[in-house]
Design an enzyme around this catalytic site. Structure first.
Site, mmCIF file in Angstrom:
data_model
loop_
_atom_site.group_PDB
_atom_site.id
_atom_site.type_symbol
_atom_site.label_atom_id
_atom_site.label_comp_id
_atom_site.label_asym_id
_atom_site.label_seq_id
_atom_site.Cartn_x
_atom_site.Cartn_y
_atom_site.Cartn_z
ATOM 1 N N ASP A 163 -12.178 -4.383 -3.593
ATOM 2 C CA ASP A 163 -10.854 -4.851 -4.020
ATOM 3 C C ASP A 163 -11.025 -5.688 -5.272
ATOM 4 O O ASP A 163 -11.982 -6.472 -5.372
ATOM 5 C CB ASP A 163 -10.190 -5.685 -2.916
ATOM 6 C CG ASP A 163 -8.675 -5.774 -3.072
ATOM 7 O OD1 ASP A 163 -8.214 -6.371 -4.072
ATOM 8 O OD2 ASP A 163 -7.952 -5.260 -2.197
ATOM 9 N N ASP B 130 -13.186 -3.236 -9.616
ATOM 10 C CA ASP B 130 -12.094 -2.291 -9.843
ATOM 11 C C ASP B 130 -12.617 -0.865 -9.709
ATOM 12 O O ASP B 130 -13.682 -0.542 -10.253
ATOM 13 C CB ASP B 130 -11.531 -2.525 -11.251
ATOM 14 C CG ASP B 130 -10.167 -1.890 -11.445
ATOM 15 O OD1 ASP B 130 -10.059 -0.644 -11.316
ATOM 16 O OD2 ASP B 130 -9.212 -2.625 -11.730
ATOM 17 N N PHE C 172 -6.506 2.590 -0.377
ATOM 18 C CA PHE C 172 -5.249 1.851 -0.519
ATOM 19 C C PHE C 172 -5.121 1.205 -1.902
ATOM 20 O O PHE C 172 -4.195 0.439 -2.137
ATOM 21 C CB PHE C 172 -5.172 0.733 0.532
ATOM 22 C CG PHE C 172 -5.278 1.195 1.954
ATOM 23 C CD1 PHE C 172 -4.173 1.700 2.622
ATOM 24 C CD2 PHE C 172 -6.488 1.116 2.627
ATOM 25 C CE1 PHE C 172 -4.265 2.111 3.944
ATOM 26 C CE2 PHE C 172 -6.601 1.526 3.949
ATOM 27 C CZ PHE C 172 -5.482 2.032 4.611
ATOM 28 N N SER D 164 2.116 -0.064 -6.329
ATOM 29 C CA SER D 164 3.086 0.603 -5.459
ATOM 30 C C SER D 164 4.531 0.123 -5.609
ATOM 31 O O SER D 164 5.330 0.305 -4.696
ATOM 32 C CB SER D 164 2.654 0.427 -3.997
ATOM 33 O OG SER D 164 2.601 -0.951 -3.665
ATOM 34 N N TYR E 175 5.888 5.934 -9.897
ATOM 35 C CA TYR E 175 5.046 5.627 -8.735
ATOM 36 C C TYR E 175 4.878 6.867 -7.857
ATOM 37 O O TYR E 175 3.762 7.272 -7.534
ATOM 38 C CB TYR E 175 5.665 4.479 -7.931
ATOM 39 C CG TYR E 175 5.084 4.343 -6.545
ATOM 40 C CD1 TYR E 175 3.720 4.117 -6.361
ATOM 41 C CD2 TYR E 175 5.894 4.437 -5.417
ATOM 42 C CE1 TYR E 175 3.189 3.994 -5.089
ATOM 43 C CE2 TYR E 175 5.369 4.312 -4.139
ATOM 44 C CZ TYR E 175 4.013 4.093 -3.983
ATOM 45 O OH TYR E 175 3.476 3.984 -2.724
ATOM 46 N N LYS F 27 1.405 9.184 -7.173
ATOM 47 C CA LYS F 27 0.850 9.485 -5.848
ATOM 48 C C LYS F 27 0.794 11.004 -5.605
ATOM 49 O O LYS F 27 -0.156 11.506 -4.996
ATOM 50 C CB LYS F 27 1.673 8.799 -4.762
ATOM 51 C CG LYS F 27 1.488 7.286 -4.701
ATOM 52 C CD LYS F 27 0.185 6.902 -3.999
ATOM 53 C CE LYS F 27 0.005 5.408 -3.895
ATOM 54 N NZ LYS F 27 -0.155 4.894 -2.538
ATOM 55 N N PHE G 60 6.740 5.313 3.951
ATOM 56 C CA PHE G 60 7.539 4.567 2.987
ATOM 57 C C PHE G 60 7.522 3.076 3.256
ATOM 58 O O PHE G 60 6.703 2.358 2.720
ATOM 59 C CB PHE G 60 8.973 5.073 2.912
ATOM 60 C CG PHE G 60 9.630 4.686 1.623
ATOM 61 C CD1 PHE G 60 10.356 3.523 1.510
ATOM 62 C CD2 PHE G 60 9.446 5.452 0.495
ATOM 63 C CE1 PHE G 60 10.915 3.131 0.306
ATOM 64 C CE2 PHE G 60 10.012 5.077 -0.720
ATOM 65 C CZ PHE G 60 10.746 3.912 -0.808
ATOM 66 N N ASN G 61 8.337 2.604 4.153
ATOM 67 C CA ASN G 61 8.430 1.156 4.328
ATOM 68 C C ASN G 61 7.564 0.693 5.491
ATOM 69 O O ASN G 61 7.837 1.014 6.641
ATOM 70 C CB ASN G 61 9.885 0.730 4.540
ATOM 71 C CG ASN G 61 10.657 0.682 3.243
ATOM 72 O OD1 ASN G 61 10.411 1.478 2.350
ATOM 73 N ND2 ASN G 61 11.577 -0.245 3.129
ATOM 74 N N ASP H 180 15.590 4.384 -6.970
ATOM 75 C CA ASP H 180 15.704 4.225 -5.518
ATOM 76 C C ASP H 180 16.497 5.379 -4.897
ATOM 77 O O ASP H 180 17.710 5.483 -5.120
ATOM 78 C CB ASP H 180 16.412 2.911 -5.175
ATOM 79 C CG ASP H 180 15.468 1.738 -5.039
ATOM 80 O OD1 ASP H 180 14.249 1.975 -4.970
ATOM 81 O OD2 ASP H 180 15.951 0.599 -4.971
#
Length: 331
Positions: free
Chosen positions: A31, A51, A73, A77, A141, A145, A169-170, A285
């Protein structure tokens, strides 16, 4: 043999490291701490700060660790930021994936589980979304992906790399004992923002648009509890280790909640008023994103434990109450 978690100091990645360690895996973490927190990483995991775009750094990690599989991960995002700064997203997400795949090929690492997103579907043509729903991203974004998914697919064809792309998603909530949770600066996710208002750290919740084609005019999203989400990642890793074919799975609850419904649920959980105000729509959105997770349940045997949205919010609330300033008391 080591499971390498890229972005393992972040919100979702730290929960992955925690579950892997608790299940007895040997874990290493990479990370760059741009958005992650060193304190979030399980003490039994080996930590490398750097990185993934730095090829020599990544090669040094692979040289030290005998990597059997990767959980990825390490990507930016934020939808709104990606619209304003697409090159930032292409560089970090797509170029980062290129370097990673090059190093995986160099060291003969064949299995990768990738944190993808329902944003690859864009404004979906059907609800709930299935894995065969056309992928038409409406923001950089989601585009980044989707490109990363395609890169893995072609490396699978060329080099025999095996991948699972998990589209969600969320993500919300925290580990049940509140030892790790969600801490972003600035915070952009709905649930923690609502809870920051409940804690008096913000004046009100901004509801971005009330004119969407939904029953109450606000965006509808599918929420997955982070611990359940990670359970699916570990199942996907084992699926690949056992010879499973490269594929993609949606992770969701098959149920959508609007912004206003999430606000009401949070008011009920916290017992707080939680004022809200209407703000203009944000670029990129989609109106409704609800995922069918039938495939993941059938093939991976995934069974989410937190299926009630109030239960999900409760785990998040417990984290925020016990860590009002997140991981860093200086905030």
């Amino acid at each position: 043999m080591t499971v390498l978690v890229l972005g393992g100091a972040g919100y979702i990645g730290s929960h992955a490291v925690d579950q892997l360690v608790e299940k007895g895996y040997d874990v290493a973490v990479v990370d760059n701490l741009v958005t992650g927190h060193r304190q979030a990483v399980h003490p039994k995991a080996r930590f490398y700060e750097g990185d993934i775009r730095d090829k020599s750094f990544l090669q040094s990690v692979f040289a030290k660790e005998k990597v059997e599989g990767i959980l990825h991960f390490a990507a930016f995002s934020l939808v709104g930021e990606s619209v304003e700064k697409p090159l930032k997203y292409f560089n970090n997400n797509i170029y980062g994936m290129q370097v990673l795949l090059e190093v995986m090929e160099e060291y003969g690492v064949k299995n990768i589980v990738f944190s993808s997103t329902a944003a690859t579907y864009g404004e979906p043509e059907e609800t709930p979304i299935t894995e065969t729903t056309p992928q038409k991203p409406t923001n950089p974004y989601g585009e980044s992906k989707l490109t990363m998914e395609k890169m893995m697919k072609w490396c699978h064809e060329a080099y025999g790399m095996n991948f699972v792309a998990l589209r969600y998603f969320n993500v919300a909530g925290a580990k049940e004992n509140s030892s790790i949770g969600e801490d972003h600066d600035p915070e952009t996710h709905l649930v923690p923002i609502i809870l920051q208002v409940a804690l008096g750290q913000r004046d009100s919740l901004k509801i971005f648009g009330t004119d969407y084609p939904t029953p109450d005019g606000t965006c509808i999203r599918d929420y997955v509890q982070v611990v359940d989400l990670i359970a699916a990642h570990i199942l996907a890793l084992e699926y690949l280790k056992n010879g499973g074919e490269s594929t993609a799975f949606n992770l969701g609850s098959n149920t959508g909640y609007s912004v206003k419904e999430m606000l009401e649920a949070a008011r009920k959980v916290t017992g707080k008023v939680i004022p809200a105000e209407v703000a203009p729509r944000r670029a990129g959105d989609p109106s409704i994103l609800v995922a069918s997770a039938d495939k993941a349940k059938a093939i991976l045997g995934w069974q989410p434990q937190h299926t009630d949205v109030e239960d999900i919010i409760q785990t998040a609330w417990n984290w925020h109450v016990s860590h009002p300033k997140g991981y860093n008391d200086k905030k």
